[in-house]
Every structure is written in C-alpha cells, then in structure tokens.
Design an enzyme around this catalytic site. Structure first.
Site, short mmCIF file in Angstrom:
data_model
loop_
_atom_site.label_atom_id
_atom_site.label_comp_id
_atom_site.label_asym_id
_atom_site.label_seq_id
_atom_site.Cartn_x
_atom_site.Cartn_y
_atom_site.Cartn_z
CG ASP A 139 -1.97 0.96 1.33
OD1 ASP A 139 -2.97 0.83 0.63
OD2 ASP A 139 -1.79 1.90 2.11
CE LYS A 187 -5.51 -1.30 -1.15
NZ LYS A 187 -6.09 -0.68 0.07
CG PHE A 234 -10.19 -1.54 3.96
CD1 PHE A 234 -8.99 -1.13 4.50
CD2 PHE A 234 -10.89 -2.56 4.59
CE1 PHE A 234 -8.49 -1.72 5.65
CE2 PHE A 234 -10.40 -3.15 5.74
CZ PHE A 234 -9.20 -2.73 6.26
#
Length: 178
Positions: free
Chosen positions: A105, A133, A154
């Site tokens: 992330d 991501k 999420f």
C-alpha cells in the site's frame, strides 16, 4: 474497536488467484532454478494463505520462515511506523530469499522489511506481493512480482483482514461500508 456495518463485494475470485499463482510459480522457478534451497519468508499475518499456496506452486527445494511486521494494528490506515513483532528463526546470509507479502500500500512495511533482510546479506533477495495499490505509494519499494494491481479500495479475504475478520474468505473482496 467498534466496527461500522459493511458488505464485501468480490473483486478477485479464488479461481483467478489460483491461476495467477501458477503463472507466478513458473516465473519464480525460472529465477531460482540454480538455488540449493530457497528461503521463502512470509510476512505475517496477512500473507499466510498466499504463502501456503505459493510454496505449493513451486517445484524447488524450499525452507519457510516468517517475520511479523505491523504498521496497521486494527485500523484501516497505516501508522507509517513499522514494528517487527516476530523475527526470522534462521540466518539468511548467503542464501536465496523470497519475501512474500499480501499487499503493498504505502510501501513502508515492505521497504522496512526488505532493508532489514538486505542488511543480513542474502545471496539474492526478491519479493512478491499478491496485491499492489500503486496509487497509495508513499515511498519507493522494489517488488519483483505482483499478483494483481488493484485500485485504492479497502480489501479483505485470502488472509487479509479487517479488525481480524474475513481472513478466511477464499477470494479478495472490497469492503463497502453501509
């Protein structure tokens, strides 16, 4: 931590995950075809399902170890402070190492772990993440193999949790709060 009500929308099916792991397994085998033994290091807790399937997809001599790093706790946002909660049991100096992570992330956790392991002087250090991501990246981190690139959502399932729930889903789902 009190949870808000939510639903989970399937994003990546169990069949898609299995197919992609097979492809990644062949690529990793080619990279490490000359290894005496590959040390596969899973980042706990989220990678435990992915690492189990990944090692079964590899036709290589393998040793499995784990490191537990955290920058999330039970929250939905990274604290950007990486804590090592459990370190490797074995030495990796001079050995071939593959780090298996569930999700990259912001990049803080994986960058920290790779730096920590690189300092231990492995022969080769490579990394694989199931989910990437890139829109959330805050620091540069080199990832050698990516299962799936996903948008900023999420996600849960396939080992990934929301407040220790939904790890047992066989697919990747996007959490939608109601």
């Amino acid at each position: 931590m009190e949870q808000r009500p939510y639903v989970i929308d399937e994003m990546i099916s169990a069949a898609q995950i299995a197919e992609r792991i097979g492809v990644l397994g062949r690529e990793i085998e080619a990279e490490f075809a000359d290894t005496d033994k590959l040390v596969v290091v899973g980042l706990l807790r989220g990678s435990f399902v992915f690492i189990a399937d990944m090692v079964r997809a590899l036709d290589l001599p393998i040793e499995v170890d784990f490191i537990e790093a955290s920058s999330y706790g039970d929250g939905m946002e990274s604290s950007r402070e990486v804590r090592i909660l459990k370190d490797l049991r074995g030495a990796i100096e001079g050995r071939d190492v593959l780090v298996v992570e569930d999700l990259v992330d912001t990049g803080f956790t994986l960058r920290h772990v790779l730096g920590l392991l690189r300092a231990r002087k492995p022969a080769r250090l490579r990394s694989i993440v199931l989910l990437d991501k890139p829109s959330r990246r805050e620091v540069t981190v080199d990832v050698d193999w990516v299962g799936f690139e996903i948008p900023d959502a999420f996600v849960v399932g396939y080992g990934i949790d929301y407040a220790q729930r939904n790890r047992n889903l066989p697919y990747i789902g996007a959490v939608r709060f109601t």
